[in-house]
Write an enzyme that holds these catalytic residues in place. Structure first.
Site, short mmCIF file in Angstrom:
data_model
loop_
_atom_site.label_atom_id
_atom_site.label_comp_id
_atom_site.label_asym_id
_atom_site.label_seq_id
_atom_site.Cartn_x
_atom_site.Cartn_y
_atom_site.Cartn_z
N ARG A 122 1.49 -5.05 65.06
CA ARG A 122 2.75 -5.71 64.70
C ARG A 122 3.85 -5.33 65.68
O ARG A 122 3.79 -4.29 66.32
CB ARG A 122 3.19 -5.27 63.30
CG ARG A 122 2.45 -5.97 62.18
CD ARG A 122 3.06 -5.60 60.84
NE ARG A 122 4.40 -6.15 60.68
CZ ARG A 122 5.49 -5.43 60.47
NH1 ARG A 122 5.44 -4.12 60.39
NH2 ARG A 122 6.65 -6.02 60.32
N LYS A 187 -1.88 6.14 58.44
CA LYS A 187 -2.31 4.73 58.49
C LYS A 187 -3.82 4.60 58.59
O LYS A 187 -4.47 5.21 59.44
CB LYS A 187 -1.64 4.06 59.68
CG LYS A 187 -1.94 2.58 59.74
CD LYS A 187 -0.76 1.82 60.28
CE LYS A 187 -1.13 0.39 60.56
NZ LYS A 187 -0.02 -0.39 61.03
N ARG A 323 13.98 7.33 53.65
CA ARG A 323 15.14 8.10 54.10
C ARG A 323 15.17 9.47 53.42
O ARG A 323 14.89 9.57 52.24
CB ARG A 323 16.44 7.37 53.78
CG ARG A 323 16.66 6.21 54.71
CD ARG A 323 18.01 5.61 54.51
NE ARG A 323 19.09 6.39 55.10
CZ ARG A 323 20.30 6.51 54.58
NH1 ARG A 323 20.57 5.95 53.43
NH2 ARG A 323 21.22 7.20 55.20
#
Ligand code: BTN
Length: 324
Positions: A122, A187, A323
């Site tokens: 991506r 991942k 975050r």
């Protein structure tokens, strides 16, 4: 096929093969064999060379086989596959199918590769694709629906991957919007949907899936994010051909569900694995960053972010991160 690739397919059995034998089989000199072998490290393969015995891989590689893959798929789904190719090497299976002839309406072309020299990820990233260890597969088909409604297709493909992982007995898998499959924050798989919308007629769509099965070779240090493979999770490498069949089967089932009812039929399943819902996130867009609480996805696959003022905004692109 170049000499390196031909040598790889001979050495895939894990046994020793002498330079002389390889040269004879391939019709090339021993020096050419030696030069080709020298370049093999570029494929991330663990190659042993023993004087008097020849060359072999540290372990056998189960090469993908189109007949075995098709045999492992239900007949009803098999009839939907117009063509299934397994290549030893492609630049990118997505790019290959993008430039190939279209299948008949309602049928798909499928392409696997043992390695990709320019695997696409991506946002223009490279998908590191060493030889013989992982699954790189793309499916080409047409969708008659409006391209706008295909936004959630990548999320649907992630649901298919989750189903396969569940079948393998793997828990602890999560989805990171839009298309990342992660295991314990690393991942494991990703999907990339590319499409060409014709002005009239159906939309030509290529759906690519990269699944890490055994990434332990030399190229893994080129991956710029935490990663994991099935070998690490399961403690052994599953049969790649069986895995390819199971994955393909599940992809076809999920794509059919998507085609019939859009993402709404699959959105709740996706939500069960949402890694970020309820967390404070930052969404990086081309020109700005948005911060807020992630409120999950809507039924079209857009991400919902609640800003400090309580307003919820939806986004169809961007890169999300946790975050603080
Ligand atoms: C991502 O998470 O960034 C998407 C990765 C998609 C990789 C697959 S591998 C098979 C297909 N061919 C490509 O060039 N890319 C996809």
């Amino acid at each position: 096929m170049n000499n390196q690739i031909r040598i790889i397919s001979i050495l895939a059995d894990g046994a020793f093969h002498s330079g002389e034998e390889l040269g004879k089989t391939l019709g090339i000199s021993r020096t050419s064999v030696w030069m080709a072998i020298k370049k093999l490290s570029a494929y991330g393969l663990d190659l042993h060379s023993v004087r008097g015995k020849g060359y072999r891989f540290a372990h056998a590689v189960e090469l993908l086989d189109s007949t075995k893959i098709l045999k492992g798929i239900d007949t009803t789904i098999r009839t939907k596959i117009a063509k299934l190719d397994v290549f030893l090497q492609r630049e990118s299976t997505n790019a290959y199918l993008m430039g190939s002839m279209s299948p008949d309406v309602d049928k798909s072309n499928v392409c696997f590769a043992e390695m990709q020299t320019a695997g696409r990820g991506r946002r223009g990233r490279l998908w590191v694709s060493p030889f013989g260890g992982n699954i790189y597969v793309s499916i080409l088909r047409h969708f008659s629906s409006d391209p706008q409604t295909l936004g959630g297709l990548g999320l649907a493909l992630s649901v298919a991957i989750i189903r396969v992982l569940t079948e393998l007995g793997i828990s602890d898998v999560k989805l990171k919007w839009p298309n990342d499959v992660i295991w314990q924050k690393r991942k494991l798989a990703g999907t990339l949907v590319e499409m060409v919308a014709e002005s009239t007629g159906p939309c030509r769509v290529v759906m690519g899936i990269g699944l890490n099965v055994d990434l332990s070779g030399a190229m893994s240090d080129k991956i710029d994010q935490p990663w994991v493979d099935l070998k690490t999770i399961l403690g052994e490498v599953p049969s790649r051909n069986q895995l390819a069949s199971t994955l393909l089967q599940q992809l076809f089932i999920t794509i059919a569900q998507f085609e019939q009812s859009g993402l709404s039929a699959l959105a709740d399943e996706w939500r069960q694995y949402d890694a970020y819902s309820g967390s404070q996130v930052s969404l990086s867009l081309p020109k700005k960053n948005i911060s807020g609480i992630c409120e999950g996805i809507d039924d079209m696959g857009a991400i919902l972010v609640r800003a400090a003022d309580g307003n919820i905004q939806k986004f169809t692109s961007g890169e999300i991160s946790m975050r603080g």
